[in-house]
Enzyme design. Structure first.
Site, short mmCIF file in Angstrom:
data_model
loop_
_atom_site.label_atom_id
_atom_site.label_comp_id
_atom_site.label_asym_id
_atom_site.label_seq_id
_atom_site.Cartn_x
_atom_site.Cartn_y
_atom_site.Cartn_z
N SER A 272 0.86 -1.17 0.00
CA SER A 272 0.00 0.00 0.00
C SER A 272 0.89 1.22 0.00
CB SER A 272 -0.87 -0.02 1.24
OG SER A 272 -1.34 1.28 1.51
N LYS A 278 0.28 -3.75 5.01
CA LYS A 278 -0.74 -4.46 4.25
C LYS A 278 -0.15 -5.38 3.19
CE LYS A 278 -4.71 -2.84 2.99
NZ LYS A 278 -5.66 -2.00 2.25
N ASN A 280 -1.96 -6.61 0.12
CA ASN A 280 -3.22 -6.54 -0.60
C ASN A 280 -3.32 -7.59 -1.69
OD1 ASN A 280 -4.28 -4.26 0.72
ND2 ASN A 280 -2.92 -2.93 -0.46
N ARG A 311 -25.73 -6.45 -45.06
CA ARG A 311 -24.57 -5.99 -44.27
C ARG A 311 -25.02 -4.94 -43.27
NH1 ARG A 311 -19.46 -5.03 -47.37
NH2 ARG A 311 -20.37 -7.01 -48.04
#
Lengths: 443, 443, 443, 443
Positions: A272, A278, A280, A311
């Site tokens: 982080s 952290k 993550n 088309r």
């Protein structure tokens, strides 16, 4: 900006402008060769065309810039090709793209690229399925809690969860094989799909062309019958969705409070900018992001099924970027989940600890079942509910509460029966059995 | 592959990786300055940071490659910025990105880019609206047939059709102004949105930062409250949809059998690779293609509203490419329609001819109305229906049929009244009146 | 099957066939009155029409069955109305629906119903916002952990989370007011939008009609300019998305391992058919289900912006059920969240316990910040990371590890400074300050 | 309000609450029987349960009202069933729903209903394909102009257009057969999918249960592996899209200025409330409306692939109405197109007239081809373009212009060769050949 959830290097390379032009050149070379074989185009002209297609490098910038005015990239591409063929052999130039229309080139090139892209996905899904199968077998008896509606339910094993992920990917793999057989197809019909320029030779040229390109020759030109494209898109959407489910489960299991699974660690990964502690989720987030967008890309592709007359006036054009985007998302999700699973961090201790989080409440159903023979269903239910309330109120193990009331309230229940009710061994065994049966079946 | 329906050069430039880094650098510079003003960060450090942000060229390739591991581009960007600041002043490096989180940088940069992108769209929509207003005034009385459910209904004027298109774009322009006022906002909250690192100075820093960037300071950090992003996306989807409606009408009017309107001619434009005689729609097709995809891009963005807790685990990441894609589609459609309208080919003779296609049947309602005073509603209705059948069966003008029966079946109806019923002048006048009123109101 | 995530009794009642017919009758009555005031329709005829509209009960079954052939419900409705008026006064019957077209009736009726539906939503959102504001104030300082990417980040307060939810709903409420002012409008243009049948009186009749119905009179008829409908749909999608985010957060917080929040208990609520101990989320699930579907309903509505010429050939028809469905989803989500929040079970002890789950790792950033003045940023970062690893490896509190190394590794850091780093009081205060500022601003 | 584009009486009946309860009862009866066969449940108890399931009428209102609190309809249904069984035999009541979970009942019931719904669609698609095949054969040589990008291109035949529609529906029929084989499956796993309550008998009970219900027994329980549901949804979306394309082509061909095809006439059909002369498309509009919405319903279903852990918390619930809605849309579109095609009004004269609309310009490509052998490609191209311009400028037939220049500018081109270039016989023959080949292949 480059987006790890939207594509991969390999898919970017496959669908880059130059690759697309190579696929278009392959179509024109094969068309010339097939037409020569059918004695529609002079052999010498076909040889020059094929040689130019194989050897020349086309100016992608010019071609893709010119499509703004031309309406599609095939027109400037054919112009460039014709010019280059003409420099070598003026007569041959007259036979470039003979009998075909822009959409034949573009759709067939898309199919050639889709074939390669499906092969890439098949290869990487195979790797992922192999790893999942090994892990599921290995962890078939590793206890963890099953969760329904994000509430703890009753025990499963980690292998059971992994086998459930694998079951989806096995179905996806079967679908991919089906798709490769049935949805890929040559596009070849000329201006309105009738191959009118070839007279009676049309079908023969079509078959030879299909053989050259290694694409099935369809029963009818599909300029405005886009179910093949939609089917490929649907498969990509489902595959990505299944991968997103796996990634989502891992993200949930990585929650600080659960901490049962983890993405593989790597230097600089998942940090982080503000919180040094952290770890993550990263790759799984990108897989979830891919799976969040794909339903809408599929929806957009399905909206393109409504193509007018011979088309589409806009709906065909709307298709163009969607299939490459879906391939990009599917591959990004595949690699993200593959990388995650290959290095999956598993914390059996955390799983065991979480199994204890309710202090035995997750065995309430088994306890009830053990008591039904002695008390009948409703009385057993009533008693266990009361004991559960008591356990919650006092923050005590349900087993203790049950044991404390057993002799008086359910004298027929033995202490061993009660202990058994709180032993997840049977439940883990059931999970392991399901894993084993599933793995056996896929051999 | 480059796709004329998905973006424009100007939008590509605005949202390219380098531009995004510039916007992120602008945020960090403003954050340092605001923090220094609030006496949270030393003035000298802030000056160095601001200078590095303004003068250095960041390595976009490295940063966007690194996000695969980092999880977002802000982390490697801040790392690169910190390193460069550190080379000049080790103390200043400690204050880079102080108190902020990755999402603050990324979301605020998105808002800065969105502000510029909205300005571009506003400018080009203004040009389009100006042209439409002029044309609507000029063609207010040019007769053409109105069509409902793709059937000829009753006469309108070309100006009336143009004014209807303009009315939608006027509402879009009003919405854009509203959006610029209400949906743009600074993102600034630190790791969980509380600005905890700033203590009591948080709100002051936020306000100064907002002022530096020229973005409104919101009542609350919006890390997982994404209504602003969704509102911008919704506006882009609606604007593109309105442009797609215009383009679609033009494509319909360009049909060989109608040939009332045409895209401006240009060398090499709209040719067919197989059919030299065709003049195909081109720009309008790309606008329709854009409008075919945008509802799904908007849907995807709305699906990202569900962001967990204080930062979304995948849903935030899913958002990233969607807003630039929506801006790209909206601008591509704007320019495609602008170019088309600026050079719009109008064939009043074709419109007049088509007004005659039903040989008077489109006046049946007026004829009925003229007869009601003499016969009552149901009898008038019955007679006119019979006459219509007779006209169709004999392929004769309804006016002739009516005149042939008038004396006997509706003697009270004068020949002049009958002639009036087949004269669209009143209907054209009504259309012109609506145009005039609408143009007057917008002055 | 009835679906608690798709609608509510009140919305079902509002949009039921009979209500729709009442709204259509209101339009016809007002049209007759307005036309009479403009001296276009005889006063006596208008009186009869208005009286029939007000007093008769229309046969909804017949009308909605007939639309299969008629193409829309207005045609059989007008037929039925005309017949009933005719039974009272044959002359008046000739003036029923005079000058209008089916789409005028249907669109205006939709707008009348939308106005009521928006009022219902506004009322219930107001109740929800009131409760949230009270709760946010009350819980402004209740500590809980903030979570980003589903990982514990740093402390917030429960009130802070609630205020974040409220901030979104406050924006939604502002949007609703804007919508009521700008998006609602009378539809009135006759067959092609020109009001041709009224000659010069068209605008006057339109204004009087708008006044009768209490709907704004738009600058131009909007038969194929559908931005109003799309805007209402977008708002409903955003509002539902915001409610889904709240519900999703609650479901996550209800996880067995977190157990911080709970849906209000009720007899028979949230039980499992198989597991007597479970207390499942219920209402929040339905809110999430609603929010999962709405992005696609909005996308479908946006796809209907492409309406051809003066009346859409299918795209208008595709719109019909979408707006009621979106209203149903939005109201279902509103009531589900309102019921949940009104009885929200809050467990401060669980929140406090979860704050301790990382044994202090969530204070690593604060610890780093406290050490930066003494060591510089990078050294502080390096040390704290090492301590974190040590804490995790030994399963010990980070504070203990830090204290054990403090004297030797960061002698300048006092024991009190270290203790402060592990005290969330400042962070909670920051959260409370944000709540207070936000609540003050909305007064 | 009832919506002819959203469902049919037959699908409404199939998916009505009572039918759903019958399917759920069928599951519980089969479960009891299978469990008795596996000697898990007493035979007598199973007999009572099966009898109650077969004979009792459940209170749908009560059950579907109760799901608001219970979270799903299976809980109150099982409660009601248990109560009724208990009234007959208290012991048997203990065995109701034994070992199963709510989702087993609900998902298996959905699969039973889906099987019936697919059969209905297969039947009606077969009828439509039969009619199309007959018509395509009959009209294989009826000249009409092919249109690309809504511009006239070169001639085709009506049968060719019909065969193109049929080709898509043939693929859809093949997909339906595949789906019936592979996507339908029993759901049976108990609370978390492990069949833990059955011990080692789980697999045997599952197989017997599958046999009773006539559903394939899957390799693994699929509570949160939703690819089967997504595949069914995708097929429905594609089928509806193909039908929408057919309907869209017919609407375009019905345009007043083309008038080549028409919906079958019927009393009161397609009239306008304001314009007595109009014959509006009706059924085709509803088919287009269905096809406009289905991509978004499919997208919503794909968004539900992300189901957490062992039971989805909202995403499962979001699925519930989507599959019935998709079946409703697909069937509505099928019947609308079937009715249209069965009574399709074909105007060969109009088609022939439209072939002449460009006064020969649509033969420019053939003229060029005829001249290439004599002049080379680029000179032939240049000349024909000049002649086209001259024809347009003078509003004269291209054939006349060409003949006037032939002798001087392309003396080698014979008058007969020139005439041949303007004769569409070869082009029609090519179209007819494609039709014939396609019809032969499907025999």
């Amino acid at each position: 900006m480059p987006d790890p959830s939207a594509s991969t290097e390999e898919m970017d390379r496959l669908f880059q402008p130059r690759s697309r032009l190579l696929a278009m050149a392959a179509f024109e070379a094969a068309l010339a060769a097939a037409s020569a074989e059918a004695v529609v185009v002079p052999k010498a002209a076909a040889a020059v065309i094929a040689d130019v297609c194989a050897s020349e490098s086309f100016d992608a910038d010019e071609i893709f810039a010119a499509q703004r005015l031309a309406g599609n990239p095939a027109i400037p591409f054919v112009r460039q090709l014709t010019e280059r063929v003409g420099r070598r052999d003026a007569d041959a130039a007259a036979w470039v793209h003979f009998g075909a229309t822009s959409q034949d080139v573009i759709d067939s090139a898309t199919m050639l690229l889709a074939r390669d892209a499906l092969a890439i996905l098949g290869r990487d899904l195979q790797r992922l399925r192999d790893v999942l199968a090994l892990l599921a077998a290995r962890e078939a008896e590793t206890p963890m809690v099953g969760r329904t509606l994000l509430q703890q339910a009753i025990p499963i094993s980690l292998g059971f969860k992994l086998a459930g992920w694998l079951a989806g990917l096995d179905r996806a793999a079967a679908g991919l094989a089906e798709l490769t057989d049935c949805a890929l197809a040559l596009q070849f019909g000329g201006p309105v799909g009738t191959l009118a320029a070839f007279g009676e030779d049309g079908p023969a040229v079509a078959e030879k062309l299909a053989a050259h390109l290694g694409l099935p020759c369809p029963a009818f030109s599909w300029h405005t019958e886009r179910s093949r494209i939609a089917e490929i898109g649907a498969w990509l959407g489902i595959a990505t969705g299944l991968l997103g489910k796996i990634a989502g489960d891992i993200i949930l299991a990585m929650q600080t409070e659960l901490a049962e699974l983890g993405e593989p660690a790597a230097a600089g990964k998942g940090g982080s900018s503000a919180m040094p502690h952290k770890r993550n989720p990263v790759m799984t987030l990108f897989a979830v992001a891919a799976a969040t967008r794909t339903p809408h890309l599929v929806g957009a592709l399905f909206a393109c099924l409504a193509q007018a007359h011979e088309r589409g006036a806009g709906a065909w054009h709307a298709e163009w970027p969607l299939l490459p985007q879906l391939f990009g998302h599917a591959h990004a999700a595949t690699l993200a989940v593959l990388d995650t699973i290959e290095g999956l961090e598993i914390d059996p201790a955390a799983m065991a600890r979480n199994l204890e989080a309710t202090r035995g409440l997750i065995y309430a159903e088994r306890l009830t079942a053990a008591m039904i023979p002695h008390l009948g269903r409703s009385e057993a239910h009533r008693l266990v509910e009361a004991w559960c309330r008591e356990a919650v109120a006092g923050d005590r193990p349900l087993a203790d509460i049950a044991e404390s009331h057993r002799a008086r309230q359910v004298p027929a229940l033995t202490a061993e029966e009660l202990r058994d009710a709180f032993d997840p061994a049977d439940q883990i065994a059931a999970a392991a059995r399901a894993v084993e049966a599933m793995l056996r079946q896929r051999e």
